[in-house]
Design an enzyme around this catalytic site. Sequence first.
Site, PDB file in Angstrom:
ATOM      1  N   ASN A  58       0.820  -1.303  -0.176  1.00 17.82           N
ATOM      2  CA  ASN A  58      -0.248  -0.171   0.138  1.00 17.82           C
ATOM      3  C   ASN A  58       0.869   1.297   0.064  1.00 17.82           C
ATOM      4  O   ASN A  58       1.539   1.663   1.094  1.00 17.82           O
ATOM      5  CB  ASN A  58      -0.987  -0.068   1.305  1.00 17.82           C
ATOM      6  CG  ASN A  58      -1.597   1.194   1.356  1.00 17.82           C
ATOM      7  OD1 ASN A  58      -1.701   1.803   0.627  1.00 17.82           O
ATOM      8  ND2 ASN A  58      -2.144   1.429   2.716  1.00 17.82           N
TER       9      ASN A  58
ATOM     10  N   LYS B   1      -0.006   4.266  -0.143  1.00 11.29           N
ATOM     11  CA  LYS B   1      -0.609   5.322   0.177  1.00 11.29           C
ATOM     12  C   LYS B   1      -0.473   6.553  -0.646  1.00 11.29           C
ATOM     13  O   LYS B   1      -0.558   6.457  -1.922  1.00 11.29           O
ATOM     14  CB  LYS B   1      -0.108   5.541   1.717  1.00 11.29           C
ATOM     15  CG  LYS B   1      -0.088   4.271   2.634  1.00 11.29           C
ATOM     16  CD  LYS B   1       0.081   4.889   4.023  1.00 11.29           C
ATOM     17  CE  LYS B   1       0.420   3.468   4.888  1.00 11.29           C
ATOM     18  NZ  LYS B   1       0.078   3.609   6.133  1.00 11.29           N
TER      19      LYS B   1
ATOM     20  N   HIS C  15      -9.518   1.104   5.213  1.00 11.39           N
ATOM     21  CA  HIS C  15      -8.225   1.263   5.831  1.00 11.39           C
ATOM     22  C   HIS C  15      -8.575   2.211   6.822  1.00 11.39           C
ATOM     23  O   HIS C  15      -9.245   3.203   6.741  1.00 11.39           O
ATOM     24  CB  HIS C  15      -7.243   1.966   4.809  1.00 11.39           C
ATOM     25  CG  HIS C  15      -5.859   1.792   5.198  1.00 11.39           C
ATOM     26  ND1 HIS C  15      -5.360   2.835   5.991  1.00 11.39           N
ATOM     27  CD2 HIS C  15      -5.010   0.926   5.033  1.00 11.39           C
ATOM     28  CE1 HIS C  15      -4.081   2.506   6.604  1.00 11.39           C
ATOM     29  NE2 HIS C  15      -3.615   1.457   5.733  1.00 11.39           N
TER      30      HIS C  15
ATOM     31  N   GLU D 279      -6.951   4.713   7.897  1.00 16.12           N
ATOM     32  CA  GLU D 279      -6.734   6.073   7.487  1.00 16.12           C
ATOM     33  C   GLU D 279      -7.975   6.644   6.816  1.00 16.12           C
ATOM     34  O   GLU D 279      -8.164   7.944   7.180  1.00 16.12           O
ATOM     35  CB  GLU D 279      -5.324   6.196   6.991  1.00 16.12           C
ATOM     36  CG  GLU D 279      -4.087   5.951   7.591  1.00 16.12           C
ATOM     37  CD  GLU D 279      -2.975   5.362   6.719  1.00 16.12           C
ATOM     38  OE1 GLU D 279      -3.060   5.397   5.674  1.00 16.12           O
ATOM     39  OE2 GLU D 279      -1.841   4.991   7.541  1.00 16.12           O
TER      40      GLU D 279
ATOM     41  N   GLU E 253      -5.407  -4.933  10.890  1.00 14.70           N
ATOM     42  CA  GLU E 253      -4.537  -4.028  11.030  1.00 14.70           C
ATOM     43  C   GLU E 253      -4.667  -3.297  12.347  1.00 14.70           C
ATOM     44  O   GLU E 253      -5.358  -2.061  12.279  1.00 14.70           O
ATOM     45  CB  GLU E 253      -4.246  -3.157   9.638  1.00 14.70           C
ATOM     46  CG  GLU E 253      -4.133  -3.695   8.545  1.00 14.70           C
ATOM     47  CD  GLU E 253      -3.771  -2.617   7.427  1.00 14.70           C
ATOM     48  OE1 GLU E 253      -2.343  -2.804   7.124  1.00 14.70           O
ATOM     49  OE2 GLU E 253      -4.516  -1.707   7.034  1.00 14.70           O
TER      50      GLU E 253
ATOM     51  N   GLY F 214       2.141   2.193  10.763  1.00 16.60           N
ATOM     52  CA  GLY F 214       3.231   3.299  10.702  1.00 16.60           C
ATOM     53  C   GLY F 214       3.983   3.786  11.755  1.00 16.60           C
ATOM     54  O   GLY F 214       4.458   4.940  11.798  1.00 16.60           O
TER      55      GLY F 214
ATOM     56  N   SER G 187       3.371  -2.330  10.388  1.00 20.37           N
ATOM     57  CA  SER G 187       4.728  -1.918  10.501  1.00 20.37           C
ATOM     58  C   SER G 187       5.466  -3.212  10.166  1.00 20.37           C
ATOM     59  O   SER G 187       6.390  -3.926  10.648  1.00 20.37           O
ATOM     60  CB  SER G 187       5.305  -1.674  11.993  1.00 20.37           C
ATOM     61  OG  SER G 187       4.592  -0.367  12.260  1.00 20.37           O
TER      62      SER G 187
HETATM   63  C1  PEP Z   1      -0.606   0.124   5.924  1.00 21.76           C
HETATM   64  O1  PEP Z   1      -0.673   1.145   5.494  1.00 21.76           O
HETATM   65  O2  PEP Z   1      -1.713  -0.737   5.833  1.00 21.76           O
HETATM   66  C2  PEP Z   1       0.290  -0.141   6.727  1.00 21.76           C
HETATM   67  C3  PEP Z   1       0.079  -1.422   7.666  1.00 21.76           C
HETATM   68  O3  PEP Z   1       1.475   0.530   7.054  1.00 21.76           O
HETATM   69  P1  PEP Z   1       2.728   0.328   7.538  1.00 21.76           P
HETATM   70  O4  PEP Z   1       3.183  -0.735   6.976  1.00 21.76           O
HETATM   71  O5  PEP Z   1       3.565   1.461   7.145  1.00 21.76           O
HETATM   72  O6  PEP Z   1       2.250   0.336   9.234  1.00 21.76           O
END
Ligand code: PEP
Length: 249
Positions: free
Chosen positions: A8, A10, A94, A96, A164, A170, A209
């Site tokens: 992803n 983003k 997601h 976000e 998640e 992040g 992460s």
């Molecule tokens: C994500 O954006 O779905 C995500 C898991 O981000 P990150 O790997 O940066 O934590």
Amino acid sequence: MRSLIAGNWKMNSLLADGRERAGVIAARAGGADVCDILLCPPATLLGELAARLRGSPVMLGAQDCHAEAEGAFTGDIAAPMLADLGCSHVIVGHSERRRDHGETDASVAAKASAVHDAGLAAIVCLGESAEQRDAGGARDVVRGQLRASVPRSADSTNTIVAYEPVWAIGTGDTATPDNVAALHRNLREDLLDILGDDGAGIRLLYGGSVNAGNAAELLAVPDVDGALVGGASLNVDEFWTIVESGRTA
Ligand code: PEP
């Protein structure tokens, strides 16, 4: 189950670096026996990556879509448009988007349903906040999100669930393999309950992460059928190490 590693990107990458990154991944995937790979760039790069990935095993996905198939929705993108561009998957819900755009379980379910109607697969994201985790409510929160965000049209061919934890996205703060194992076991039980035997075939991704250093351990957890990777997917070598940690059968 064969792993799926989804990157992803983003709201990152301009044409030149997106093209370069996708080209390297496609070239590596072409000559390797690796797990399934999906790239989800920003919408501005979908057309370019569709051309770049044509003929390669690397799949293309979008990060969001509208719940309607067309209409007066300025700035939005409909699932049939994404299908038309060559996408096979769309991420919906997601954290976000839930946080920044007020998306609810109901709107996520409507989007996932639109993805299905367009003949694509939805990656439905779920996860508890730090406050919910600290209050001991992670299991119930995630269970509630699953039941309310996965539409009736879901089956193992058109739906993937990504767990998640919001506090892990992040932040560099990854859930422990034991925690992931417990949550994914619960999700699998709930999927079997909702979808019957077909629930066994739904891929469950972990996200939060994931990086080159922890991927092998997380991907070895039972009922972890892949990863949704944010930050680390922007570095080709790191992303490739994660891909190589996935199961090929
Ligand atoms: C994500 O954006 O779905 C995500 C898991 O981000 P990150 O790997 O940066 O934590």
